[in-house]
Design a protein around this motif. Structure first.
Motif, short mmCIF file in Angstrom:
data_model
loop_
_atom_site.label_atom_id
_atom_site.label_comp_id
_atom_site.label_asym_id
_atom_site.label_seq_id
_atom_site.Cartn_x
_atom_site.Cartn_y
_atom_site.Cartn_z
N ASP B 235 78.78 -114.22 -43.95
CA ASP B 235 79.39 -113.55 -45.09
C ASP B 235 78.28 -112.83 -45.82
OD1 ASP B 235 81.51 -112.90 -46.84
OD2 ASP B 235 80.71 -114.34 -48.29
N PRO B 236 78.20 -111.52 -45.83
CA PRO B 236 79.13 -110.54 -45.25
C PRO B 236 79.30 -110.67 -43.75
CG PRO B 236 77.09 -109.51 -46.04
CD PRO B 236 77.03 -110.92 -46.44
N HIS B 279 71.39 -109.28 -44.02
CA HIS B 279 70.09 -109.23 -44.67
C HIS B 279 68.96 -109.00 -43.69
CE1 HIS B 279 70.68 -113.48 -43.65
NE2 HIS B 279 69.38 -113.59 -43.61
N VAL B 307 79.95 -96.73 -48.10
CA VAL B 307 80.05 -97.21 -49.48
C VAL B 307 78.80 -98.00 -49.82
CG1 VAL B 307 81.22 -98.89 -50.97
CG2 VAL B 307 82.59 -97.34 -49.59
N ALA B 308 78.31 -97.85 -51.04
CA ALA B 308 77.23 -98.71 -51.52
C ALA B 308 77.79 -99.61 -52.61
CB ALA B 308 76.09 -97.87 -52.06
N GLU B 309 77.68 -100.93 -52.43
CA GLU B 309 78.13 -101.87 -53.45
C GLU B 309 76.91 -102.50 -54.10
OE1 GLU B 309 82.28 -103.75 -52.12
OE2 GLU B 309 80.60 -104.47 -50.97
N ILE B 310 76.83 -102.39 -55.41
CA ILE B 310 75.64 -102.87 -56.12
C ILE B 310 75.99 -104.16 -56.85
CG2 ILE B 310 74.07 -102.35 -58.03
CD1 ILE B 310 74.58 -99.33 -57.04
N THR B 311 75.20 -105.21 -56.61
CA THR B 311 75.52 -106.48 -57.25
C THR B 311 74.67 -106.75 -58.47
OG1 THR B 311 73.88 -107.76 -56.06
CG2 THR B 311 75.97 -107.44 -54.96
N GLY B 312 73.84 -105.84 -58.88
CA GLY B 312 72.97 -106.09 -60.02
C GLY B 312 71.53 -106.13 -59.59
N SER B 313 71.24 -106.92 -58.55
CA SER B 313 69.86 -107.00 -58.08
C SER B 313 69.75 -106.55 -56.64
CB SER B 313 69.35 -108.43 -58.20
OG SER B 313 70.18 -109.28 -57.45
N GLU B 314 70.91 -106.45 -55.98
CA GLU B 314 70.89 -106.12 -54.56
C GLU B 314 71.97 -105.08 -54.26
OE1 GLU B 314 69.70 -110.35 -52.58
OE2 GLU B 314 71.68 -110.15 -53.45
N TYR B 316 74.79 -103.93 -51.24
CA TYR B 316 75.44 -104.05 -49.94
C TYR B 316 75.75 -102.63 -49.48
CZ TYR B 316 76.24 -109.02 -50.77
OH TYR B 316 76.09 -110.35 -51.01
N HIS B 318 77.46 -100.30 -46.85
CA HIS B 318 78.39 -100.20 -45.72
C HIS B 318 78.10 -98.89 -45.01
CE1 HIS B 318 81.34 -103.34 -47.23
NE2 HIS B 318 80.51 -103.20 -48.24
N LEU B 329 72.40 -105.81 -46.33
CA LEU B 329 72.12 -106.30 -47.68
C LEU B 329 70.68 -105.92 -48.01
CD1 LEU B 329 72.62 -107.83 -50.23
CD2 LEU B 329 72.22 -109.94 -49.02
N ILE B 333 68.39 -101.80 -56.23
CA ILE B 333 69.54 -100.93 -56.41
C ILE B 333 69.36 -99.71 -55.53
CG2 ILE B 333 70.92 -99.68 -58.12
CD1 ILE B 333 70.67 -102.55 -58.92
#
Lengths: 301, 369, 365
Positions: B235-236, B279, B307-314, B316, B318, B329, B333
């Motif tokens: 996961d992912p 990762h 797509v770019a998904e931003i989690t705050g510090s990292e 993801y 796609h 991963l 940013i």
């Protein structure tokens, strides 16, 4: 949804139930089967008649067959009429019932009232209520210039019996539908509003499909009950005027207890029974089929 | 106790829900059943509990065959996804209920309830009713009731699925320690790989009613025995690439080839599936029309950002390499616009290699994780 | 297409609210820009669902107004607002096919037949559902049903905003990834305002450009995922975002040095000075585990290691700093002996909070 593991000892525990069922159901039925193939002139003297009664019963040209089919059509007609009235009316009532607050409890109690009254009392109530001379309804109708007399007029008699049944049983249909409606999550209504659905579209696309199962149960119950109706018309009209409201059950009692034609009555009751069983089976199949259409496990793992 | 499933299968109405599962759970162990919805987690738990009987195979407790025994004859407690408590009883009475049924003396009940309440931090709420508490506390109450019985086997079926993210995190952290203090066999079903890792213990991965692997959680995560396990335990989702080894070269279907290295060294020529966790992918800005040649033994393939998904510090990221979807991963940013051309770097030292039948191939890669 | 303005909005479920404690939603002023991807993030009971219901028109706010493109819609019913919503549990019309489901909102609005067909085909293509268009909706999986719910919003050309109410609750982890990224793709290509309500920080941060964090009926911070991560304006945000959340330690601060654990505790160097901390306030030091790395004993701040969790990709150490529990990363290649270790902190990433609120430091490196 999942069976428990089979355990042979379980059969021992079920045995007493089998015994009771045997005495309460199987033995009486066998007695009836026995009667249905014999003829009697009283005095406990019986003669073998084979399938004679059944042949006569299923042949509309004979006297027995004629009255049987007349009564059967009356029954079917009656069931069709009350289903056609009670189901839509029940749905309508359920739809207009309050959803929350103190009104719910009040409405439910009110709705349950007719269901709590013994059947012969229902008959008596309507017998008095509809009387043309002293009954409020009968008197009022006549006062309005509508000729109404359930003891003399066939139409009046039928109308009275149908109205009585509707009064007595619509609550049941409505309560079942209400339970079905209550189980629909709010999100469905919200989604429908967002989709701009009309009241009618909400009914046909959400409410009716979600009520399908309870409606089937309601139709089954009401059909069976009305098909076997006895007490209320017996009290109200006694099967009259003439034979206009002589349903199968009433005819059966006339035959068995009035004329003491045990053989004929036995044959008739067996055929009557088979019809009920067949209809039951059809409904059962339809209902279980309706069950399998649903996704079996939605949020399980 | 130890619980052993011996070639257990279960079919309902001709549909097989559990295929030939053998599993041995030791006393005092925490075992995670990891698999997607409908993978057979609940079915398997029902077999363990004795709620269902297997169609074939045996269930053994401490070596004794209990296959035909119903749940009442076994020492089992269960916790469900829904918070199941008696709404009319106080928390105290809820926890005490299984003890009252067992007819324990009053002092013993008091002591055990106090102990369970302390473990699950319910002491201040003992006189409340379940519905007056938060979801997390309600589930704590249900867990306390399961523990207080001191059952030999405690089954938890996605117990945290209905809780808020942060409450989940909190309980996840506490549960292994609570479990460790009891000595029962715990079985914990979840759909989330991260949850399995946080709980630790051992993990059994399930896919379509089959057990694909069972072992210490970190071990199963790092050394999945087949492609199915690796997929369930990523996961992912696991990135997969098709590769062909021929002579001294390995060529990726999606582009790029390198001299044989890493896990490829020990396998014969043929077609393979490469699994790479998000990762372990590296991404560089792509220049020109094609990916730069693969050098230094690292695959390099051209992909396009979806797509770019931003989690705050990292981040993801796609991507699509031709028809192959990839997720990386990346630290920091990386707000890459969709459609941006990038080079994806795959280090053969950090891949999981599977043969065409889906079984793990090559040994050298066990260092990867 | 519209921007949504919340103007002095507040809501109390009980009549005649007296003080702020009676409000389920405390006063909020906010503008949801046209085309933005927003998340409303907070724990159960924080008021996010109330706010969502006000936007969708299910709840009429006690105070304030809600404007769509400057038009006051506060008292308009749901169907008169140009919004679509995806619910927690998938809502599909069971008796209909996927195609009929998607066509339903258009049919209800009297859109011409050929327009409906064209639109449905187009949206089905975008949702990768062209292949199942003629299947019965009720037999599909949960994620497909959620796509249908979304599709019923997308087919409409009048939709100003799509609201999502924890839409991934019943979706398996693997499918969550797919559904989430297709949501983002759709958002990019369709120029729609999307508001996503969730308690799950990963979903909120990955979906949204702007995240509104709510706590106890009030908005505590609005910002990009990066801002929320790097500069949490409140200890609640620090704790709620990040997994594990920010370490929050009671401290006293003098100039550029923070002391944790009072006398005999540890001293931590700060990158900024804090000369004007409010007197009597509860002072706390906040630092994310991502910016706190363990090293062998002797380096950095001395800590006690209680436990190390192997999360596959990273290792998280549960530690104690002067008796206060905290979490830190264990970098690859670092091996610890015994339970003593050192903690290396990035001074730039250490924040000081007074009564929970972030205090801006002076200077800095």
């Amino acid at each position: 949804m999942m069976e428990k593991p089979l355990n042979n000892r379980a059969w021992l525990l079920v045995a007493p139930v089998f015994l009771i069922v045997a005495f309460s159901a199987i033995l009486p039925i066998m007695t009836v089967v026995n009667y249905s193939v014999q003829d009697t002139f009283g005095n406990n003297q019986f003669f073998w008649n084979g399938l004679g009664w059944f042949q006569e019963l299923l042949d509309p040209s004979t006297e027995l067959g004629g009255r049987f089919f007349d009564a059967l059509w009356r029954n079917l007609m009656f069931s069709a009429i009350i289903l056609a009235i009670e189901v839509p009316l029940g749905i309508l009532v359920a739809l207009s019932m309050p959803r929350d607050g103190w009104k719910v409890a009040a409405t439910l109690v009110l709705m349950a009232l007719p269901l709590l009254i013994p059947w012969n009392v229902v008959g008596t109530i309507w017998q008095v209520f509809a009387r043309a001379d002293i009954g409020l309804a009968g008197w009022a109708l006549n006062a309005l210039g509508i000729p109404y007399n359930y003891t003399g007029d066939v139409i009046s008699a039928w109308v009275t019996i149908v109205v009585m049944d509707v009064w007595h049983w619509t609550s049941l249909v409505a309560l079942l539908c209400y339970a079905g409606l209550k189980s629909i999550p709010d999100a469905y209504y919200q989604a429908a509003r967002i989709d701009g659905a009309s009241r009618w579209a909400i009914f046909t696309t959400i409410q009716l499909p979600k009520m399908k199962r309870v409606l089937l149960i309601a139709v089954l119950l009401r059909f069976m009950d009305s098909f076997m109706i006895y007490t209320e018309p017996f009290v109200l009209t006694g099967g009259g005027p003439g034979n206009a409201t002589t349903f199968l059950s009433i005819d059966l009692v006339k035959l068995a207890l009035g004329q003491f034609d045990l053989g004929k009555a036995a044959a008739m009751s067996l055929v009557y029974n088979l019809i009920v069983l067949a209809v039951c089976w059809v409904f059962y199949t339809v209902m279980t089929h309706a069950g399998t259409e649903r996704p079996v496990r939605e949020i399980a793992s | 106790m130890t619980l052993e499933l011996e070639k257990v299968s279960r079919a309902v109405a001709g549909v097989t829900h559990i295929h030939d599962v053998s599993l041995r759970l030791e006393r005092g162990s925490l075992n995670v059943l990891l698999g997607a919805t409908l993978a057979g987690k609940t079915s398997l738990m029902r077999l363990m509990a004795g709620l269902d009987a297997p169609t074939s195979g045996r269930v053994l407790v401490d070596g004794k065959d209990v296959t035909g025994f119903t749940v009442k004859k076994r020492s089992v407690a269960m916790v469900y996804q829904q918070f199941i408590n008696y709404p009319a009883l106080t928390v105290y009475e809820n926890i005490a209920s299984p003890l009252r049924v067992a007819g324990l003396p009053r002092s013993e009940i008091e002591a055990r309830v106090a102990e369970a309440a302390r473990l699950l931090k319910l002491t201040p709420y003992l006189q409340r009713r379940p519905l007056e508490m938060s979801g997390g506390q309600q589930q704590r109450c249900a867990i306390a009731r399961a523990l207080v019985k001191r059952a030999d086997l405690v089954l938890l079926d996605e117990p945290l699925a209905n809780l808020d993210y942060k409450l989940r995190e909190e309980l996840r952290e506490e549960l292994p320690r609570i479990f460790a203090s009891t000595g029962a066999v715990f079985v914990y079903a979840t759909t989330e790989p991260m949850e399995a890792l946080l709980l630790g213990g051992s993990t059994a991965t399930l896919r379509e009613g089959r057990l694909t692997q069972f072992g210490p959680t970190a071990e199963v995560y790092r050394r999945p025995g087949d492609l199915a396990t690796a997929r369930v335990f990523s996961d992912p989702p696991l990135n997969t690439l098709q590769a062909t080894k021929s002579g001294g070269t390995v060529r990726l279907q999606a582009g790029g080839s390198i001299p044989v290295a890493g896990a490829f060294a020990s396998v014969p020529d043929g077609s393979y599936t490469i699994g790479v966790r998000a990762h372990h992918l590296q991404v560089e800005a792509g220049e020109g029309h094609e990916a730069a040649p693969s050098i230094n033994g690292v695959f390099r393939l051209r992909a396009s950002v979806t797509v770019a998904e931003i989690t705050g510090s990292e981040t993801y990221l796609h991507m699509e390499a031709g028809e192959t979807p990839l997720i990386a991963l990346l630290p920091g940013i990386r707000g890459l616009e969709p459609g941006t051309a990038v080079d994806v770097l795959v280090d053969p030292g950090q891949i999981l290699l599977f043969d065409s039948a889906g079984a793990r191939a090559g040994r050298a890669l066990d260092a990867a994780a | 297409m519209a921007s949504i303005t919340l103007d002095h909005l507040a809501h109390a479920y009980r009549p005649n609210p007296q003080g702020p404690q009676d409000y389920a939603l405390k006063e909020i002023n906010h503008v949801w820009r046209q085309g933005g991807a927003y998340a409303l993030l907070g724990p159960s009971g924080c008021g996010k669902t109330t706010l969502l219901n006000i936007i969708s028109g299910l709840v009429i706010p006690t105070n304030g107004r809600i404007l769509f493109d400057g038009r006051d819609v506060t008292h308009l019913p749901t169907e008169a607002r140009n919004i679509a919503q995806v619910f927690q549990f998938p809502v599909v019309y069971d008796t209909m096919t996927v195609r009929q489901n998607l066509a339903f909102p258009l049919k209800n609005r009297g859109v011409p037949r050929e327009d409906i067909d064209r639109r449905v085909e187009e949206i089905a293509g975008r949702l990768d559902m062209s292949a199942v268009l003629d299947r019965k909706a009720q037999n599909l999986t949960a994620d497909a049903k959620q796509k249908i719910s979304l599709g019923r919003g997308l087919v409409r050309s009048d939709v100003a905003a799509i609201l999502f109410d924890e839409p991934l609750t019943v979706i398996d982890p693997h499918l969550k990834w797919q559904l989430r990224s297709s949501l983002k793709e759709l958002h990019r290509s369709l120029d729609l305002t999307m508001i996503y309500v969730t308690h799950d920080q990963t979903e909120a941060l990955t979906f949204a450009d702007t995240v509104v964090v709510m706590h106890d009926g009030a908005v505590v911070q609005t910002g990009t995922p990066e801002e929320l991560f790097v500069r949490p304006a409140h200890t609640f945000v620090g704790h709620f975002i990040g997994s594990p959340g920010m370490n929050v330690l009671p401290a006293s601060v003098e100039g550029r040095t923070a002391h944790v654990g009072g006398a005999g505790g540890v001293a931590i160097q700060l990158a900024r000075g804090y000369s004007a901390l409010p007197a009597g306030a509860r002072i706390e030091l906040g630092v994310r585990p991502e910016f706190a790395q363990l090293a062998p004993a002797g380096a950095g701040v001395p800590v006690v290691v209680k436990r190390i969790d192997d999360l596959g990709r990273t290792r998280i150490a549960r530690i104690e700093i002067a008796g206060h529990p905290a979490s830190a990363l264990v970098p690859e290649g670092v091996h610890l002996n015994g339970d003593q270790a050192g903690l290396m902190l990035d001074p730039q990433q250490i924040h000081i909070y007074a009564d929970g609120a972030l205090v801006a430091g002076q200077g800095g490196a």
